[in-house]
Design an enzyme around this catalytic site. Sequence first.
Site, PDB file in Angstrom:
ATOM      1  N   GLU A   1     -53.898 -22.572 -33.043  1.00  0.00           N
ATOM      2  CA  GLU A   1     -54.641 -22.967 -34.331  1.00  0.00           C
ATOM      3  C   GLU A   1     -54.952 -24.256 -33.969  1.00  0.00           C
ATOM      4  OE1 GLU A   1     -55.429 -20.723 -36.230  1.00  0.00           O
ATOM      5  OE2 GLU A   1     -54.215 -19.212 -36.456  1.00  0.00           O
TER       6      GLU A   1
ATOM      7  N   CYS B   1     -56.398 -28.481 -41.825  1.00  0.00           N
ATOM      8  CA  CYS B   1     -57.321 -28.367 -40.647  1.00  0.00           C
ATOM      9  C   CYS B   1     -58.592 -27.501 -41.126  1.00  0.00           C
ATOM     10  CB  CYS B   1     -56.645 -27.236 -39.526  1.00  0.00           C
ATOM     11  SG  CYS B   1     -55.740 -25.937 -40.584  1.00  0.00           S
TER      12      CYS B   1
HETATM   13  P1  NAP Z   1     -50.350 -32.620 -32.839  1.00  0.00           P
HETATM   14  O1  NAP Z   1     -50.045 -33.892 -32.733  1.00  0.00           O
HETATM   15  O2  NAP Z   1     -50.849 -31.709 -31.977  1.00  0.00           O
HETATM   16  O3  NAP Z   1     -48.863 -32.223 -33.265  1.00  0.00           O
HETATM   17  C1  NAP Z   1     -48.695 -30.914 -33.745  1.00  0.00           C
HETATM   18  C2  NAP Z   1     -47.466 -30.279 -33.031  1.00  0.00           C
HETATM   19  O4  NAP Z   1     -47.527 -30.220 -31.327  1.00  0.00           O
HETATM   20  C3  NAP Z   1     -46.223 -31.097 -33.164  1.00  0.00           C
HETATM   21  O5  NAP Z   1     -45.137 -30.548 -32.925  1.00  0.00           O
HETATM   22  C4  NAP Z   1     -46.150 -32.212 -31.888  1.00  0.00           C
HETATM   23  O6  NAP Z   1     -44.835 -32.597 -31.505  1.00  0.00           O
HETATM   24  C5  NAP Z   1     -46.562 -31.122 -30.918  1.00  0.00           C
HETATM   25  N1  NAP Z   1     -47.261 -31.650 -29.763  1.00  0.00           N
HETATM   26  C6  NAP Z   1     -47.826 -32.625 -29.562  1.00  0.00           C
HETATM   27  N2  NAP Z   1     -48.333 -32.754 -28.270  1.00  0.00           N
HETATM   28  C7  NAP Z   1     -47.825 -31.699 -27.640  1.00  0.00           C
HETATM   29  C8  NAP Z   1     -47.930 -31.367 -26.175  1.00  0.00           C
HETATM   30  N3  NAP Z   1     -48.403 -32.144 -25.201  1.00  0.00           N
HETATM   31  N4  NAP Z   1     -47.485 -30.459 -25.823  1.00  0.00           N
HETATM   32  C9  NAP Z   1     -46.450 -29.463 -26.818  1.00  0.00           C
HETATM   33  N5  NAP Z   1     -46.389 -30.144 -27.818  1.00  0.00           N
HETATM   34  C10 NAP Z   1     -46.931 -30.901 -28.463  1.00  0.00           C
HETATM   35  O7  NAP Z   1     -51.068 -32.513 -34.317  1.00  0.00           O
HETATM   36  P2  NAP Z   1     -51.363 -33.542 -35.422  1.00  0.00           P
HETATM   37  O8  NAP Z   1     -52.331 -34.533 -34.825  1.00  0.00           O
HETATM   38  O9  NAP Z   1     -49.964 -33.985 -35.807  1.00  0.00           O
HETATM   39  O10 NAP Z   1     -51.771 -32.588 -36.346  1.00  0.00           O
HETATM   40  C11 NAP Z   1     -53.529 -32.438 -36.835  1.00  0.00           C
HETATM   41  C12 NAP Z   1     -54.187 -31.598 -35.954  1.00  0.00           C
HETATM   42  O11 NAP Z   1     -53.777 -30.009 -36.141  1.00  0.00           O
HETATM   43  C13 NAP Z   1     -55.483 -31.673 -36.665  1.00  0.00           C
HETATM   44  O12 NAP Z   1     -56.610 -31.514 -35.486  1.00  0.00           O
HETATM   45  C14 NAP Z   1     -55.686 -30.257 -37.446  1.00  0.00           C
HETATM   46  O13 NAP Z   1     -57.017 -29.911 -37.616  1.00  0.00           O
HETATM   47  C15 NAP Z   1     -54.829 -29.441 -36.813  1.00  0.00           C
HETATM   48  N6  NAP Z   1     -54.368 -28.494 -37.641  1.00  0.00           N
HETATM   49  C16 NAP Z   1     -54.841 -27.005 -37.287  1.00  0.00           C
HETATM   50  C17 NAP Z   1     -54.439 -26.045 -38.228  1.00  0.00           C
HETATM   51  C18 NAP Z   1     -54.797 -24.859 -37.882  1.00  0.00           C
HETATM   52  O14 NAP Z   1     -54.307 -23.835 -38.717  1.00  0.00           O
HETATM   53  N7  NAP Z   1     -55.919 -24.586 -37.095  1.00  0.00           N
HETATM   54  C19 NAP Z   1     -53.452 -26.358 -39.115  1.00  0.00           C
HETATM   55  C20 NAP Z   1     -53.041 -27.457 -39.405  1.00  0.00           C
HETATM   56  C21 NAP Z   1     -53.307 -28.585 -38.405  1.00  0.00           C
HETATM   57  P3  NAP Z   1     -44.683 -34.169 -31.858  1.00  0.00           P
HETATM   58  O15 NAP Z   1     -44.817 -34.318 -33.329  1.00  0.00           O
HETATM   59  O16 NAP Z   1     -43.294 -34.410 -31.157  1.00  0.00           O
HETATM   60  O17 NAP Z   1     -45.548 -34.832 -31.240  1.00  0.00           O
END
Ligand code: NAP
Length: 463
Positions: A228, A262
């Site tokens: 997602e 999101c």
């Molecule tokens: P993010 O940096 O991707 O973090 C999300 C999760 O992924 C965190 O637990 C993070 O851990 C982990 N993570 C980051 N890099 C990773 C990697 N290389 N390998 C494995 N895990 C990893 O996301 P964000 O920037 O905080 O959140 C915003 C984004 O999420 C936006 O693009 C938003 O649209 C999207 N989102 C989508 C949905 C949906 O349902 N489609 C819902 C909510 C948000 P750490 O915190 O330890 O880095």
Amino acid sequence: MAIASVNPATGGIIEEFTALTPQEIDAKLALADEEYQRFRKSSFQERSAKMHAASEVLLKRKEELARLITEEMGKPIQASVAEVEKSAWGCRFYADKAEEFLADEMVETEASKSLIRYQPIGPVLAVMPWNYPFWQVFRFAAPALMAGNTGLLKHASNVPKCALAIEEIFREAGFAPGSFQTLLISASQVAAVVEDPRVKAATLTGSEPAGMSLGSTSGKALKKTVLELGGSDPFVVLPSADMEKTLETAVNARMLNNGQSCIAAKRFILHKSIADQFLDGMRERFNALSVGDPFDSSVKIGPLINRQALEEVEDQVARWKQAGGEIVCGGDRSELDLQGGEELQQGFFYPPTILAGLSPETPIAREEFFAPVALVFRADDAEEALRLANDTDFGLGASAWTEDEAEKEYFAQGLEAGCVFINSMVKSDPRIPFGGIKRSGYGRELGRDGIREFVNIKTVWIA
Ligand code: NAP
């Protein structure tokens, strides 16, 4: 990223945590696997009673849990209460429906008996974001556990206290310790968990880079994933739309969760005949939103999650301006009239902002804005509005606003997104599936489809 709880309204560190060692992770995976061997044979009645109890724990503790959410990630306190209540609903929904969704399905063939049986697959890893720190986790955990799997949570590094509280809630509800465990680990430790043979599948909600990383690790290990990811949802307004209702929803749809959702409406595509009137209405309403202390119940917009998020939106707005775009309102943090005390001066606040005047093809207009910033575009007619709405790499949600029956069907059919809402805000709801297409990810959460993602869809043929 360090595992730390930081209050985004003040910048103050609440608590720091040490990541688990490989030995500690190993012990938790062993426990998840051991409990799975018992839990997969448990009855729906047993699971349902525990899941109902989890719903009750959430409701009993909702004020305290809501404070925890607001303290760690800054959403207005009423929104945190609503998030805990929605999580409780998700638990109740699957407690009541899982057995029906996973019942055997008979199929007519030449066999004496042939059917589809849905069975659990094992421990599932959930990598979750901070923006809905409870709801995102419960919408994974409630169906996964009701299906007979066990859950492992790697939550975002900035919401460790929420992560630990969720584990505690499942224990308090009577689930065995191995049923659902929080792993306090960094993103760099995720790959080893995915590769571990005891972990059978993974789901990630978050950014595209994180999705690509988890997707490729899981691909190499041949494990099922649900992703997602991000979105830049269109919000299309046509001349026959109910203006007052549409304007009111436009503000909520963009400002939800301090602009960090999101499925927030991010691109407003306005039919030229109502565009000026609609934009005036948006500006008036955006300017009236109070920004400040998220614990103050009259505040509508709290802070962004951290300094990096603040710097990113400032850079995006600067690039919008450089490309020749117009800032209709907001766009300047120094002009913010924060509601609350002195301590908020170090918080990560950004004003409600409207950007206009650029063609949707401009590179900056194609980015996701994860902040209270609306992008506005104009369309000559419904056909152009649909083309602009679909002209994006994302495909999470989309909404269109019209009282014209033919247009309702035209947009329901033509919008390229996982979720299309006509005359309603895009939202997640336990009763219906949720997920994206294109670069917004794949697979579904919620509804019947959500619980069937992490099961073995077994074909049984008795000749
Ligand atoms: P993010 O940096 O991707 O973090 C999300 C999760 O992924 C965190 O637990 C993070 O851990 C982990 N993570 C980051 N890099 C990773 C990697 N290389 N390998 C494995 N895990 C990893 O996301 P964000 O920037 O905080 O959140 C915003 C984004 O999420 C936006 O693009 C938003 O649209 C999207 N989102 C989508 C949905 C949906 O349902 N489609 C819902 C909510 C948000 P750490 O915190 O330890 O880095």
